[in-house]
Design an enzyme around this catalytic site. Structure first.
Site, PDB file in Angstrom:
ATOM      1  N   HIS A 288       1.731   4.480  -2.841  1.00 19.91           N
ATOM      2  CA  HIS A 288       1.808   5.934  -2.678  1.00 19.91           C
ATOM      3  C   HIS A 288       3.157   6.465  -3.170  1.00 19.91           C
ATOM      4  O   HIS A 288       3.232   7.458  -3.896  1.00 19.91           O
ATOM      5  CB  HIS A 288       1.661   6.307  -1.194  1.00 19.91           C
TER       6      HIS A 288
ATOM      7  N   HIS B 157       0.824  -1.210   0.000  1.00 19.91           N
ATOM      8  CA  HIS B 157       0.000   0.000   0.000  1.00 19.91           C
ATOM      9  C   HIS B 157       0.858   1.260   0.000  1.00 19.91           C
ATOM     10  O   HIS B 157       0.704   2.135  -0.871  1.00 19.91           O
ATOM     11  CB  HIS B 157      -0.903  -0.033   1.242  1.00 19.91           C
ATOM     12  N   GLU B 158       1.781   1.338   0.955  1.00 20.34           N
ATOM     13  CA  GLU B 158       2.594   2.551   1.071  1.00 20.34           C
ATOM     14  C   GLU B 158       3.563   2.716  -0.103  1.00 20.34           C
ATOM     15  O   GLU B 158       3.827   3.842  -0.539  1.00 20.34           O
ATOM     16  CB  GLU B 158       3.357   2.555   2.398  1.00 20.34           C
TER      17      GLU B 158
END
Length: 608
Positions: A403, A399-400
């Site tokens: 980003h 997820h990160e």
């Protein structure tokens, strides 16, 4: 010293920052080799501000002045971002270090000071006639870079105040940030949680980083004890935290009123040019489909074999006898494999992040809880984790990094003015990564129990990202409307609202334990108004995009990468349309919820 792979499982006492091996820490020296260089940039910023003040009253004189001011503003903003982000990330490493608390405060103060000094710009630009601005754009080739930026100012012209009023608002910035900052210090530095006896009857301190792992425990007594321990600490702080949230919401309402918006919600959405209907459609569509969530809760109750399903049972995997421990190195490997459909270039950048000090991996004393991606236009897109060797943490890594790679592409392909992407699209790239990783794991996992475990995790992603974040969004809407209608926010009515929403969203098969009434008190996103709904809309968009990538291959990948490269060069709705999804309709939300229903169907069959 090298930590064992399952260190965070075995480590009962949280390590101090100095005891974490360097290869598990981010390399912030890529931003500033020393704190002295950080101080130098503060001096440079103030000098540049003095240079900028020479443009006061002269922006409308000629195209060259307008371009010069905009260009210098970008240079100042870049340096302020470096100053602020570096100090903030140093503080987040260990919130108890007073030096970095002071640096963070200083950076925030500088940002407010500069914003106040430069607050003349926007009012002065909008005082220039639209006809003259369009003439300037024709006359000056360099100025054309700012076409979309200037169009945006013209669109929001009615909500921009006079030069003097904007300066006053800018000077209030530090005060306006107080509720969020006070909550952050309570939540990350001051609050202390009790210890509980773990599965091995050893005393272990409850931390925010360990909390989810405790709730995933196969020992129900551990789950209940951790649940009660965490919320007992927030219960003791309820009056203070209710006050911080109350004033944060008042701040939102104040800014909306002075900028002539009908509501704080409208003010929040207008920055991205998002129609109010997008927010309302999300809540209405999810609440029309709560039957699938009720079925999932009934399934969970049956699978766990409990007479009553409690709130502390919601994170326990419903597949028995599975110990799925995923050390950090294995998590990196699986993430890389799962994201291969995004192409060679994407994987090369991912590996760069893994190997070049982008990531701060493990929990340490005083470290800010949770996870995030952060950085500046000129720095690596850093990632903070509090890795605990769970499947949840593997998906957090994916997820990160979603980003961070979004930031990487945006910064590489867009000029600074459009290098940032809006929050509305921010959760799309991160969730595409999670969806692709899940598809990879479901495809390659042969063991039936492990596959069911992953399916359960997928169901939990939907529960946590679509249903739960929509519930949060409804909570935010209610509390803002209450203040806008002149009602007060107290610990009692905040808890009552929150309990009622839990009853609605989880249905008749879940016991809404008394402790959950305090969950609102530990959600930091509530201090960033109307943010959380974007998790749900972003997740819905990501499900559609990930399916297109897997089914259509290179064509869909190219569109998707162009979306990542787009940064903030267009309105988010348009950027997503270019990638292949239309968020002005309810179609992506319905599509996501159909996938959820299908997963419930499959799990019901597998567990029958």
């Amino acid at each position: 010293m090298v930590l064992p792979q399952n260190n965070m499982e075995k480590q009962k006492q949280i390590l101090k920052r100095k005891d974490i091996p360097e290869n598990f820490k981010w390399k912030l020296e890529k931003m500033y080799e020393s704190d002295e260089l950080w101080e130098n940039d503060i001096v440079d910023v103030r000098k540049s501000v003095e240079e900028m003040l020479k443009y006061v009253g002269k922006l409308g004189d000629c195209a060259e002045n307008l371009f010069g001011a905009l260009h210098l503003n970008d240079e100042i903003s870049q340096k302020i971002e470096n100053v602020y982000v570096y100090a903030r990330m140093r503080k987040d490493e260990d919130n108890t270090v007073t030096k970095y608390q002071a640096m963070s405060d200083k950076a925030q103060g500088l940002a407010v000071e500069v914003q106040s000094n430069l607050s003349f710009m926007v009012p002065e630009i909008i005082s220039i006639s639209e006809q003259k601005i369009r003439r300037f754009l024709k006359e000056n080739e360099n100025l054309r870079l700012y076409t979309f930026y200037l169009e945006e100012l013209l669109r929001q012209k009615e909500h921009i105040l006079s030069k003097e009023e904007e300066q006053i608002l800018a000077q209030m910035g530090e005060l306006a940030a107080a509720p969020k900052n006070v909550f952050g210090m309570i939540n990350n530095a001051d609050i202390k949680f009790p210890s509980i006896m773990d599965e091995n009857d050893e005393a272990v301190e409850v931390t925010k980083g360990r909390y989810i792992k405790f709730l995933e425990s196969s020992d129900r007594r551990v789950r209940q004890d951790a649940f009660k321990a965490l919320y007992s600490a927030y219960e003791k702080q309820k009056n203070t935290i209710a006050s911080t949230l109350n004033y944060s919401v008042k701040k939102d309402v104040f800014y909306a009123k002075v900028r002539k918006y009908e509501s704080a919600l409208q003010a929040s959405l207008d920055g991205d040019d998002i129609p109010l209907s997008v927010y309302d459609n999300l809540i209405e569509t999810v609440e029309e489909n709560l039957d699938a969530m009720y079925r999932y809760m009934k399934l969970r109750k049956k699978a766990l074999g409990v007479d009553e399903l409690h709130m502390y049972d919601l994170y326990k995997p419903i597949v028995k006898e599975i110990e799925l421990e995923i050390p950090y190195e294995e998590a990196k490997k699986q993430v890389k494999e799962g994201l291969k459909p995004l192409g060679k270039n994407y994987i090369e950048i991912l590996e760069k992040g893994f190997n070049e000090g982008w990531i701060d991996v493990y929990e340490n004393e005083g470290k800010t809880s949770g996870a995030y991606s952060f950085g500046t236009y000129s720095s690596p897109p850093y990632v903070m984790l509090n890795h605990q060797d769970t499947a949840h943490d593997m998906f957090t890594l994916a997820h990160e990094m979603g980003h961070s790679l979004h930031s990487y592409y945006s910064h590489k392909y867009q000029p600074y003015v459009y290098g940032g992407y809006t929050i509305f699209v921010a959760e799309v790239a991160s969730t595409v990564n999670e969806a692709l990783l899940m598809e990879h794991l479901l495809k390659t996992t042969q063991d039936k129990n492990k596959k069911m475990y992953l399916m359960n995790h997928y169901l939990e992603q939907f529960r946590g990202t679509v249903y739960r974040q929509t519930m949060f969004a409804k909570f935010e809407k209610i509390i803002h409307e209450k203040l806008e209608n002149g009602e007060a926010l107290t610990p009692e009515n905040l808890s009552e609202i929150y309990v009622d929403l839990n009853k609605l969203y989880y249905g008749p098969d879940v016991v809404i334990d008394d402790e959950i009434k305090m969950e609102w008190a530990r959600i930091p996103h509530f201090y960033n108004a109307f943010y959380v709904y974007k998790y749900a809309t972003g997740y819905s968009a990501a499900i559609s995009l990930s399916q297109k990538i897997l089914k259509e291959g290179d064509v869909a990948v190219e569109k998707y990468l162009n979306f990542l490269k787009g940064g903030g060069s267009d309105y988010p709705i348009n950027l997503l349309k270019g990638a292949g999804v239309d968020m002005t309709t309810t179609d992506p939300i319905h599509h996501a919820l159909k996938v959820f229903k299908k997963l419930v169907d499959e799990m019901e069959k597998m567990l029958s």
